[in-house]
Design a protein around this motif. Sequence first.
Motif, PDB file in Angstrom:
ATOM      1  N   THR A  60      19.881  88.708  30.573  1.00 43.18           N
ATOM      2  CA  THR A  60      20.093  88.064  31.871  1.00 43.18           C
ATOM      3  C   THR A  60      21.155  86.971  31.774  1.00 43.18           C
ATOM      4  O   THR A  60      22.056  86.893  32.613  1.00 43.18           O
ATOM      5  N   MET A  61      21.059  86.130  30.752  1.00 44.02           N
ATOM      6  CA  MET A  61      22.050  85.064  30.589  1.00 44.02           C
ATOM      7  C   MET A  61      23.441  85.632  30.353  1.00 44.02           C
ATOM      8  O   MET A  61      24.427  85.137  30.913  1.00 44.02           O
ATOM      9  N   SER A  62      23.520  86.669  29.541  1.00 44.76           N
ATOM     10  CA  SER A  62      24.827  87.276  29.273  1.00 44.76           C
ATOM     11  C   SER A  62      25.421  87.830  30.557  1.00 44.76           C
ATOM     12  O   SER A  62      26.614  87.669  30.823  1.00 44.76           O
ATOM     13  N   LYS A  63      24.590  88.501  31.353  1.00 44.99           N
ATOM     14  CA  LYS A  63      25.060  89.090  32.607  1.00 44.99           C
ATOM     15  C   LYS A  63      25.593  88.003  33.540  1.00 44.99           C
ATOM     16  O   LYS A  63      26.652  88.159  34.162  1.00 44.99           O
ATOM     17  N   ILE A  64      24.878  86.890  33.617  1.00 43.08           N
ATOM     18  CA  ILE A  64      25.318  85.780  34.462  1.00 43.08           C
ATOM     19  C   ILE A  64      26.657  85.241  33.979  1.00 43.08           C
ATOM     20  O   ILE A  64      27.492  84.801  34.773  1.00 43.08           O
ATOM     21  N   MET A  65      26.878  85.323  32.658  1.00 43.40           N
ATOM     22  CA  MET A  65      28.117  84.824  32.068  1.00 43.40           C
ATOM     23  C   MET A  65      29.155  85.941  31.940  1.00 43.40           C
ATOM     24  O   MET A  65      30.112  85.821  31.171  1.00 43.40           O
ATOM     25  N   ASP A  66      28.961  87.030  32.674  1.00 43.05           N
ATOM     26  CA  ASP A  66      29.915  88.133  32.754  1.00 43.05           C
ATOM     27  C   ASP A  66      30.061  88.911  31.446  1.00 43.05           C
ATOM     28  O   ASP A  66      31.154  89.295  31.062  1.00 43.05           O
ATOM     29  N   ALA A  67      28.930  89.117  30.761  1.00 41.22           N
ATOM     30  CA  ALA A  67      28.947  89.915  29.537  1.00 41.22           C
ATOM     31  C   ALA A  67      27.801  90.922  29.589  1.00 41.22           C
ATOM     32  O   ALA A  67      26.751  90.656  30.171  1.00 41.22           O
ATOM     33  N   GLU A  68      28.021  92.074  29.001  1.00 38.63           N
ATOM     34  CA  GLU A  68      27.007  93.114  28.906  1.00 38.63           C
ATOM     35  C   GLU A  68      26.227  92.937  27.599  1.00 38.63           C
ATOM     36  O   GLU A  68      26.773  92.438  26.613  1.00 38.63           O
ATOM     37  N   THR A  69      24.959  93.365  27.592  1.00 36.40           N
ATOM     38  CA  THR A  69      24.136  93.285  26.389  1.00 36.40           C
ATOM     39  C   THR A  69      23.602  94.662  26.050  1.00 36.40           C
ATOM     40  O   THR A  69      23.087  95.368  26.918  1.00 36.40           O
ATOM     41  N   GLU A  84       3.954  99.426  25.839  1.00 36.56           N
ATOM     42  CA  GLU A  84       2.544  99.079  25.991  1.00 36.56           C
ATOM     43  C   GLU A  84       2.367  97.679  26.571  1.00 36.56           C
ATOM     44  O   GLU A  84       1.414  97.429  27.306  1.00 36.56           O
ATOM     45  N   LEU A  85       3.256  96.765  26.241  1.00 38.16           N
ATOM     46  CA  LEU A  85       3.197  95.413  26.791  1.00 38.16           C
ATOM     47  C   LEU A  85       3.724  95.352  28.225  1.00 38.16           C
ATOM     48  O   LEU A  85       3.591  94.330  28.891  1.00 38.16           O
ATOM     49  N   GLY A  86       4.348  96.434  28.674  1.00 38.95           N
ATOM     50  CA  GLY A  86       4.884  96.484  30.034  1.00 38.95           C
ATOM     51  C   GLY A  86       6.148  95.658  30.204  1.00 38.95           C
ATOM     52  O   GLY A  86       6.460  95.228  31.314  1.00 38.95           O
ATOM     53  N   LEU A  87       6.871  95.440  29.112  1.00 35.08           N
ATOM     54  CA  LEU A  87       8.087  94.633  29.191  1.00 35.08           C
ATOM     55  C   LEU A  87       9.287  95.483  29.577  1.00 35.08           C
ATOM     56  O   LEU A  87       9.540  96.514  28.980  1.00 35.08           O
ATOM     57  N   GLU A  88       9.996  95.027  30.573  1.00 39.89           N
ATOM     58  CA  GLU A  88      11.250  95.660  30.964  1.00 39.89           C
ATOM     59  C   GLU A  88      12.378  94.763  30.498  1.00 39.89           C
ATOM     60  O   GLU A  88      12.380  93.568  30.779  1.00 39.89           O
ATOM     61  N   LEU A  89      13.302  95.321  29.795  1.00 39.30           N
ATOM     62  CA  LEU A  89      14.442  94.539  29.325  1.00 39.30           C
ATOM     63  C   LEU A  89      15.543  94.615  30.370  1.00 39.30           C
ATOM     64  O   LEU A  89      16.538  95.315  30.213  1.00 39.30           O
ATOM     65  N   ARG A  90      15.360  93.880  31.442  1.00 40.17           N
ATOM     66  CA  ARG A  90      16.339  93.883  32.535  1.00 40.17           C
ATOM     67  C   ARG A  90      17.661  93.317  32.049  1.00 40.17           C
ATOM     68  O   ARG A  90      17.697  92.306  31.361  1.00 40.17           O
ATOM     69  N   GLY A  91      18.725  93.975  32.418  1.00 38.57           N
ATOM     70  CA  GLY A  91      20.046  93.519  32.016  1.00 38.57           C
ATOM     71  C   GLY A  91      20.430  93.912  30.607  1.00 38.57           C
ATOM     72  O   GLY A  91      21.469  93.522  30.123  1.00 38.57           O
ATOM     73  N   VAL A  92      19.556  94.685  29.943  1.00 40.35           N
ATOM     74  CA  VAL A  92      19.806  95.095  28.565  1.00 40.35           C
ATOM     75  C   VAL A  92      19.865  96.615  28.503  1.00 40.35           C
ATOM     76  O   VAL A  92      18.943  97.302  28.945  1.00 40.35           O
ATOM     77  N   SER A  93      20.938  97.132  27.957  1.00 40.70           N
ATOM     78  CA  SER A  93      21.040  98.564  27.695  1.00 40.70           C
ATOM     79  C   SER A  93      20.624  98.802  26.247  1.00 40.70           C
ATOM     80  O   SER A  93      20.624  97.881  25.434  1.00 40.70           O
TER      81      SER A  93
END
Length: 126
Positions: A60-69, A84-93
């Motif tokens: 998320t921080m990288s995306k805000i700073m115009d960088a892909e992760t 299993e933890l239900g975590l989505e890595l939003r903004g992360v490929s």
Amino acid sequence: MGKFLLVTIQVDLYDRLALNLETDLAQMVNKTGARGVLIDISALSIVDSFMGRILGNIGTMSKIMDAETVVVGMQPAVAITLVELGLELRGVSTALNVEKGMQLLHTKVGSFEDNEQEEEVDDSTE
């Protein structure tokens, strides 16, 4: 590596180290003007909800700073745990390895930069 930051995590991260990584990466993206961050987690055997959240925050921080992760090298057990933890890595490929991750970053950043250059040409012709 060029316009990308390459981070290789070699040890299981405890909370303080993970927070330092998050802060350091944000500062390095700002300092270098990096357009992409590739994080190799192939050495991680365990990821808890905190570490999953840190990876998401970095994206998320990288995306805000115009960088892909892109996160690469995820072990099957780590992927299962994140699901299993239900975590989505939003903004992360994700990609299987560093080579495929770099190709993905070049594709994402390259197509974005192509669009920016087209817009600059359009603006100059008006």
